[in-house]
Design an enzyme around this catalytic site. Structure first.
Site, PDB file in Angstrom:
ATOM      1  N   ILE A  50       0.882  -1.175   0.000  1.00 33.93           N
ATOM      2  CA  ILE A  50       0.000   0.000   0.000  1.00 33.93           C
ATOM      3  C   ILE A  50       0.909   1.211   0.000  1.00 33.93           C
ATOM      4  O   ILE A  50       1.935   1.234   0.690  1.00 33.93           O
ATOM      5  CB  ILE A  50      -0.986   0.035   1.180  1.00 33.93           C
ATOM      6  CG1 ILE A  50      -1.864   1.287   1.053  1.00 33.93           C
ATOM      7  CG2 ILE A  50      -0.279  -0.068   2.515  1.00 33.93           C
ATOM      8  CD1 ILE A  50      -3.075   1.307   1.927  1.00 33.93           C
ATOM      9  N   GLU A  83       2.058  -7.765   6.284  1.00 30.31           N
ATOM     10  CA  GLU A  83       3.251  -7.610   7.102  1.00 30.31           C
ATOM     11  C   GLU A  83       3.700  -6.169   6.969  1.00 30.31           C
ATOM     12  O   GLU A  83       3.509  -5.541   5.926  1.00 30.31           O
ATOM     13  CB  GLU A  83       4.348  -8.581   6.686  1.00 30.31           C
ATOM     14  CG  GLU A  83       4.731  -8.475   5.246  1.00 30.31           C
ATOM     15  CD  GLU A  83       5.347  -9.740   4.686  1.00 30.31           C
ATOM     16  OE1 GLU A  83       6.111  -9.596   3.725  1.00 30.31           O
ATOM     17  OE2 GLU A  83       5.083 -10.843   5.171  1.00 30.31           O
ATOM     18  N   ASN A 108       7.333   1.088  11.531  1.00 27.84           N
ATOM     19  CA  ASN A 108       6.273   1.877  10.903  1.00 27.84           C
ATOM     20  C   ASN A 108       5.053   1.933  11.828  1.00 27.84           C
ATOM     21  O   ASN A 108       4.006   1.347  11.567  1.00 27.84           O
ATOM     22  CB  ASN A 108       5.904   1.290   9.537  1.00 27.84           C
ATOM     23  CG  ASN A 108       5.061   2.237   8.717  1.00 27.84           C
ATOM     24  OD1 ASN A 108       4.497   3.198   9.236  1.00 27.84           O
ATOM     25  ND2 ASN A 108       4.950   1.953   7.424  1.00 27.84           N
ATOM     26  N   TYR A 140      -3.647   0.039  10.937  1.00 24.50           N
ATOM     27  CA  TYR A 140      -4.143  -1.334  10.815  1.00 24.50           C
ATOM     28  C   TYR A 140      -4.942  -1.748  12.056  1.00 24.50           C
ATOM     29  O   TYR A 140      -5.994  -2.374  11.940  1.00 24.50           O
ATOM     30  CB  TYR A 140      -2.990  -2.305  10.558  1.00 24.50           C
ATOM     31  CG  TYR A 140      -2.235  -2.034   9.277  1.00 24.50           C
ATOM     32  CD1 TYR A 140      -2.891  -1.652   8.106  1.00 24.50           C
ATOM     33  CD2 TYR A 140      -0.850  -2.141   9.228  1.00 24.50           C
ATOM     34  CE1 TYR A 140      -2.189  -1.399   6.937  1.00 24.50           C
ATOM     35  CE2 TYR A 140      -0.145  -1.896   8.057  1.00 24.50           C
ATOM     36  CZ  TYR A 140      -0.824  -1.522   6.919  1.00 24.50           C
ATOM     37  OH  TYR A 140      -0.128  -1.275   5.763  1.00 24.50           O
TER      38      TYR A 140
END
Length: 152
Positions: free
Chosen positions: A72, A107, A112, A119
């Site tokens: 993404i 993953e 990050n 998420y």
């Protein structure tokens, strides 16, 4: 606006990939993600000129009821405006509705934290980790494994 991308869009994806990632995917790798078991979604915004511009994309590989978010990417100039949330929410729901996906895996680099927070906000849980998975300037970094299950 979110729509499916085609291999013809790789040229628009590559500058975003290069700007957003320290270790970006090559044009050939991006192009390889337009096979039978892949879905690529693009997020477009309308410019003042009336033209729409690609600002991000999400690449999924899927098989049967499982999908993996392979990549993404939101253009750094458009980050922090909720586009990642919008793109993920819409693309995952499309996979659930049209491809009968029941679980999405991903993953993410352990460093990050913004992505991990997003998420979590979207309902992903941590399943484990892969030590020394991602390349860094000083060695290797752990990957955090996450998943989200949808009601079937």
């Amino acid at each position: 606006m979110i729509k499916s991308l085609t291999i013809a869009d790789v040229g628009s994806m590559l500058p975003i990939e290069n700007a957003a990632h320290v270790y970006p995917w090559s044009e050939a790798v991006l192009a390889s993600c337009f096979g039978e078991r892949y879905r690529v979604f693009g997020l477009f915004i309308e410019e003042e000129s009336g033209h729409s511009q690609l600002v991000g994309y999400a690449i999924y590989q899927y098989l049967f009821e499982e999908a993996t978010l392979m990549n993404i990417c939101i253009n750094p100039s458009a980050q922090g405006r909720g586009f990642g949330n919008t793109l993920l929410s819409h693309s995952m729901q499309t996979l659930v509705d049209k491809a009968a996906i029941e679980v999405v895996f991903l993953e993410v680099r352990q460093s990050n934290q913004a992505a991990i927070a997003l998420y979590h906000k979207l309902g992903f849980s941590i399943d484990g980790e892969r030590k020394n998975y991602y390349q860094t300037a000083s060695g290797r970094e752990t990957a955090v494994l996450m998943s989200k299950r949808f009601a079937s």
